[in-house]
Design an enzyme around this catalytic site. Structure first.
Site, short mmCIF file in Angstrom:
data_model
loop_
_atom_site.label_atom_id
_atom_site.label_comp_id
_atom_site.label_asym_id
_atom_site.label_seq_id
_atom_site.Cartn_x
_atom_site.Cartn_y
_atom_site.Cartn_z
N LYS A 162 0.85 -1.20 0.00
CA LYS A 162 0.00 0.00 0.00
C LYS A 162 0.88 1.24 0.00
O LYS A 162 2.05 1.20 0.40
CB LYS A 162 -0.94 0.02 1.21
N ASP A 191 -1.79 -1.39 10.54
CA ASP A 191 -2.05 -1.44 9.09
C ASP A 191 -2.70 -2.75 8.64
O ASP A 191 -3.14 -2.85 7.49
CB ASP A 191 -0.74 -1.26 8.31
#
Length: 284
Positions: free
Chosen positions: A9, A135
């Site tokens: 990401k 995350d």
């Protein structure tokens, strides 16, 4: 044996809103999945243990590896005490602000859910993931989302922009904890940039995405690690493009509208940086 992909990401926005009583910082971020991914092979074994092997050197192969932590947590929550052999093919740069370890943990949660047919929903897997790292919940879902709190509160959204991304990882280790600790209160955002970014993404407007970008940690990372700033300046000079940073760094990236432009940029950067990747937004 089962194979699961773990997607990197980038942060398109990262606003630090303040420090919490638990010592963490409150953040508001727009995160986007890329098609750069690790591959994880999962296979049952008779031994009551989790054994892991990885293609990248210098990463832990015990409970300090988030993939191992995810496997142990999944076995505990599901009550399934079967052993697991795990092989990780690392393609996402390590310790780079790209959530590679968190993505691996999320892939283990999704993969074991399929392997052992436990029937957990993505929301339930994301709740498990929040116990492993901030995350991990986003990485369970993938795509695009606004993350808030410590990063574990996920508000997903969809868009159709498929921008190209050229990533460069400087050969520098950046301590996320040190960067957050050195970020001064005057650098905290008074309001998050995420609404502007979400609107730009949903309108498919790359130029407005570039304008909406913000990272409240970038100035601190550049101050603590001047070699990252120096590389960003050089990339900007060579390409003529704005340079962005993911997370606390050190990964720098460029957002480009076409594959041909991205390929030219990739080729130019390969002339003086070893660790360069050409990828694009993916909904997963």
């Amino acid at each position: 044996m089962l194979v699961e992909r773990a997607y990197a990401k980038i942060n398109l926005t990262l606003d630090v809103l303040g420090k919490r009583q638990d010592g963490y910082h409150s953040v508001d971020m727009v995160m986007q999945t890329l098609d750069l991914s690790d591959l994880l092979w999962m296979e049952e074994m008779d031994q009551d243990a989790v054994i892991v092997d990885a293609t990248a050197p210098h990463i832990p192969l015990d409970h300090r590896n988030l993939a191992v932590a995810a496997a142990e947590l999944f076995r505990e929550r599901s009550g399934i005490r079967r052993g697991l052999r795990l092989k990780i093919e690392k393609n996402i740069p390590v310790a780079a602000g790209l959530a590679g370890g968190s993505a691996d943990a999320a892939a283990v949660l999704r993969g074991l859910n399929r392997l052992w047919q436990t029937g957990y929903s993505l929301d339930e897997l994301a709740d498990m993931g929040a116990e492993i790292g901030s995350d991990v919940p986003f990485c369970v879902y993938g795509g695009a989302a606004v993350a808030s709190g410590r990063g574990e509160r996920i508000h997903r959204f969809t868009h159709s922009l498929r921008a190209f991304v050229v990533l460069t990882r400087p050969p520098v280790f950046v301590s996320t904890a040190d960067v957050y600790e050195a970020t001064l209160p005057e650098q905290y955002a008074s309001a998050p940039a995420s609404p502007r970014m979400v609107k730009a993404l949903q309108e498919g407007d790359l130029e407005r995405v570039r304008q909406a970008y913000t990272n409240g940690l970038m100035a601190t990372t550049f101050r603590l690690y001047p070699e990252v700033r120096a590389l960003a300046d050089r990339i900007r000079t060579v390409t003529g493009q704005p340079v962005y940073m993911s997370g606390s760094g050190p990964t720098l990236y460029l957002l480009l509208p076409t594959q041909s432009q991205a390929q030219r940029t990739y080729n130019a950067l390969r002339g003086f940086i070893r660790d360069v990747h050409l990828c694009r937004f993916t909904p997963v």
